[in-house]
Enzyme design. Structure first.
Site, mmCIF file in Angstrom:
data_model
loop_
_atom_site.group_PDB
_atom_site.id
_atom_site.type_symbol
_atom_site.label_atom_id
_atom_site.label_comp_id
_atom_site.label_asym_id
_atom_site.label_seq_id
_atom_site.Cartn_x
_atom_site.Cartn_y
_atom_site.Cartn_z
ATOM 1 N N LYS A 66 -14.401 0.767 -0.245
ATOM 2 C CA LYS A 66 -14.390 2.136 0.290
ATOM 3 C C LYS A 66 -14.265 3.201 -0.809
ATOM 4 O O LYS A 66 -14.775 4.309 -0.662
ATOM 5 C CB LYS A 66 -13.281 2.299 1.329
ATOM 6 N N ASN A 87 -16.398 5.158 4.802
ATOM 7 C CA ASN A 87 -16.694 3.940 5.572
ATOM 8 C C ASN A 87 -18.083 3.939 6.199
ATOM 9 O O ASN A 87 -18.453 2.993 6.879
ATOM 10 C CB ASN A 87 -15.599 3.644 6.606
ATOM 11 N N ARG A 152 7.409 2.496 3.444
ATOM 12 C CA ARG A 152 8.293 1.707 2.568
ATOM 13 C C ARG A 152 8.453 2.439 1.240
ATOM 14 O O ARG A 152 9.548 2.646 0.756
ATOM 15 C CB ARG A 152 7.617 0.338 2.392
HETATM 16 P P1 NDP Z 1 -3.481 0.105 2.862
HETATM 17 O O1 NDP Z 1 -3.433 -1.139 2.052
HETATM 18 O O2 NDP Z 1 -4.191 1.287 2.362
HETATM 19 O O3 NDP Z 1 -1.944 0.563 3.169
HETATM 20 C C1 NDP Z 1 -1.028 -0.375 3.582
HETATM 21 C C2 NDP Z 1 0.274 0.309 4.022
HETATM 22 O O4 NDP Z 1 1.096 -0.686 4.627
HETATM 23 C C3 NDP Z 1 1.086 0.917 2.888
HETATM 24 O O5 NDP Z 1 1.649 2.129 3.317
HETATM 25 C C4 NDP Z 1 2.185 -0.139 2.647
HETATM 26 O O6 NDP Z 1 3.394 0.408 2.175
HETATM 27 C C5 NDP Z 1 2.396 -0.634 4.053
HETATM 28 N N1 NDP Z 1 2.967 -1.998 4.123
HETATM 29 C C6 NDP Z 1 2.368 -3.161 3.786
HETATM 30 N N2 NDP Z 1 3.191 -4.203 4.040
HETATM 31 C C7 NDP Z 1 4.335 -3.674 4.549
HETATM 32 C C8 NDP Z 1 5.566 -4.239 5.006
HETATM 33 N N3 NDP Z 1 5.773 -5.555 4.990
HETATM 34 N N4 NDP Z 1 6.530 -3.414 5.460
HETATM 35 C C9 NDP Z 1 6.327 -2.065 5.489
HETATM 36 N N5 NDP Z 1 5.168 -1.472 5.066
HETATM 37 C C10 NDP Z 1 4.194 -2.274 4.603
HETATM 38 O O7 NDP Z 1 -4.021 -0.345 4.294
HETATM 39 P P2 NDP Z 1 -4.954 0.504 5.292
HETATM 40 O O8 NDP Z 1 -4.334 1.835 5.483
HETATM 41 O O9 NDP Z 1 -6.362 0.396 4.870
HETATM 42 O O10 NDP Z 1 -4.836 -0.365 6.648
HETATM 43 C C11 NDP Z 1 -3.657 -0.330 7.428
HETATM 44 C C12 NDP Z 1 -3.869 -1.126 8.724
HETATM 45 O O11 NDP Z 1 -4.868 -0.500 9.519
HETATM 46 C C13 NDP Z 1 -4.328 -2.566 8.516
HETATM 47 O O12 NDP Z 1 -3.671 -3.398 9.477
HETATM 48 C C14 NDP Z 1 -5.813 -2.509 8.822
HETATM 49 O O13 NDP Z 1 -6.306 -3.745 9.315
HETATM 50 C C15 NDP Z 1 -5.824 -1.465 9.937
HETATM 51 N N6 NDP Z 1 -7.127 -0.786 10.065
HETATM 52 C C16 NDP Z 1 -7.753 -0.884 11.290
HETATM 53 C C17 NDP Z 1 -8.977 -0.291 11.486
HETATM 54 C C18 NDP Z 1 -9.635 -0.414 12.832
HETATM 55 O O14 NDP Z 1 -10.808 -0.051 12.953
HETATM 56 N N7 NDP Z 1 -8.933 -0.872 13.849
HETATM 57 C C19 NDP Z 1 -9.651 0.464 10.418
HETATM 58 C C20 NDP Z 1 -8.880 0.568 9.183
HETATM 59 C C21 NDP Z 1 -7.665 -0.060 9.038
HETATM 60 P P3 NDP Z 1 3.619 0.740 0.604
HETATM 61 O O15 NDP Z 1 2.925 2.049 0.353
HETATM 62 O O16 NDP Z 1 5.097 0.839 0.470
HETATM 63 O O17 NDP Z 1 3.016 -0.406 -0.152
#
Ligand code: NDP
Length: 277
Positions: A66, A87, A152
């Site tokens: 992306k 996207n 987090r």
């Molecule tokens: P990113 O990798 O960009 O961000 C991940 C986020 O999750 C960060 O804020 C991270 O925190 C947090 N995180 C990860 N593990 C944990 C944990 N164990 N406890 C607390 N916080 C946690 O991911 P995206 O934003 O791209 O995607 C997020 C979700 O959205 C995913 O599940 C993805 O599958 C879903 N999604 C669904 C779509 C759909 O069409 N339905 C489209 C796009 C995404 P930190 O900053 O502290 O690391």
């Protein structure tokens, strides 16, 4: 002549986009072919160049490309600029128009498909990654009573709140917090936009965060009851949803942008829904 589209990612086997767009083409009578392209890592531009040279007219972009698509585009829509990621791309002559429909797809699913207006609601978004970033302006445009981003890494939540505050026109109270600051607060809509569910983890959300009658929305899809949705259920929440509708709605937005006709999403949502039990 059949027009060609594709989704590019790595891995790509799991992508539902060909199924969705092929179904959309059937219901709207559009003559398109939609395939999967496995992009070798580090070769995004060459792979897209080859697809365009072979007559490709547009592409969806999924992980991990992306940001590569953001760099590749010649014309970025505000949605892509705000999300910092792309996207969907449309190719016209030498131009590469780029959009990000994830945020608008999410809001459309919640407001239209689930019948849950965000206007006047207290909204909590867990996670401060790409999905939250893309959803920020579409959510603010719905005029919730309050929007809290919890993460987090608190600095990332603060950063996104500052970005949202810079762009919003209606003055929705918007802030970034850590999970330990949620005690005593309640929300009408709670989105899990973390990637925790992909590894069956649960962010430290207090169970008291769900207001009576709340909607718990998991952005991940196809996983049934995730730890987040289980927590919501234990808290007495009865309105549970996952991101299958968001997936279908962002696809419908791309289809409309490419083809000028918006497909109905209900058939695709029914087909892809994994029951939340
Ligand atoms: P990113 O990798 O960009 O961000 C991940 C986020 O999750 C960060 O804020 C991270 O925190 C947090 N995180 C990860 N593990 C944990 C944990 N164990 N406890 C607390 N916080 C946690 O991911 P995206 O934003 O791209 O995607 C997020 C979700 O959205 C995913 O599940 C993805 O599958 C879903 N999604 C669904 C779509 C759909 O069409 N339905 C489209 C796009 C995404 P930190 O900053 O502290 O690391």
């Amino acid at each position: 002549m059949t027009d060609r589209y594709a989704v590019i990612g790595n891995p790509i086997e799991q992508s539902k986009s060909p199924l969705i767009h092929t179904a959309f083409a059937q219901v709207t009578g559009q003559d398109i072919e939609y395939t999967k392209v496995l992009g070798p890592l580090g070769e995004f531009a060459q792979t897209v160049d080859a697809f365009r040279a072979a007559g490709g007219q547009g592409m969806n972009v999924t992980a991990p490309f992306k940001l590569d698509a953001f760099a590749y585009a010649t014309d970025l829509a505000p949605s892509a600029q705000m999300a910092g990621a792309v996207n969907a791309m449309k190719f016209e002559g030498g131009k590469v128009y780029a959009e990000n429909f994830d945020g608008v797809g999410l809001v459309r699913d919640v407001v239209h498909n689930l019948g849950c207006p965000l206007k006047g609601k207290r909204v909590l978004v867990m996670g401060a990654g790409g999905a939250t970033r893309g959803a920020l302006l579409p959510m603010l445009a719905e005029q919730p009573a309050q929007l809290v981003i919890v993460n987090r890494t608190v600095a990332k939540a603060d950063e996104l709140a500052a970005l949202g505050n810079k762009h919003q026109t209606g003055q929705v109270p918007l802030c970034g917090l850590g999970y330990d600051q949620l005690q005593g607060q309640q929300f009408d809509v709670v989105f899990n936009a973390t990637s925790a569910s992909l590894t069956a983890e649960l962010p430290p959300l207090p169970v008291s965060a769900f207001a009576p009658g709340a909607l718990a929305y998991e952005l991940a899809y196809g996983k049934g009851l995730t730890p987040f949705l289980r927590l919501a259920k234990r808290a007495g929440v009865t309105r549970l949803a996952d991101g299958v509708g968001m997936l279908a709605e962002q696809a419908a937005e791309a289809f409309l942008w490419w083809r000028g006709v918006r497909p109905d999403t209900q058939g695709v949502i029914r087909q892809l829904t994994v029951p939340l039990v």
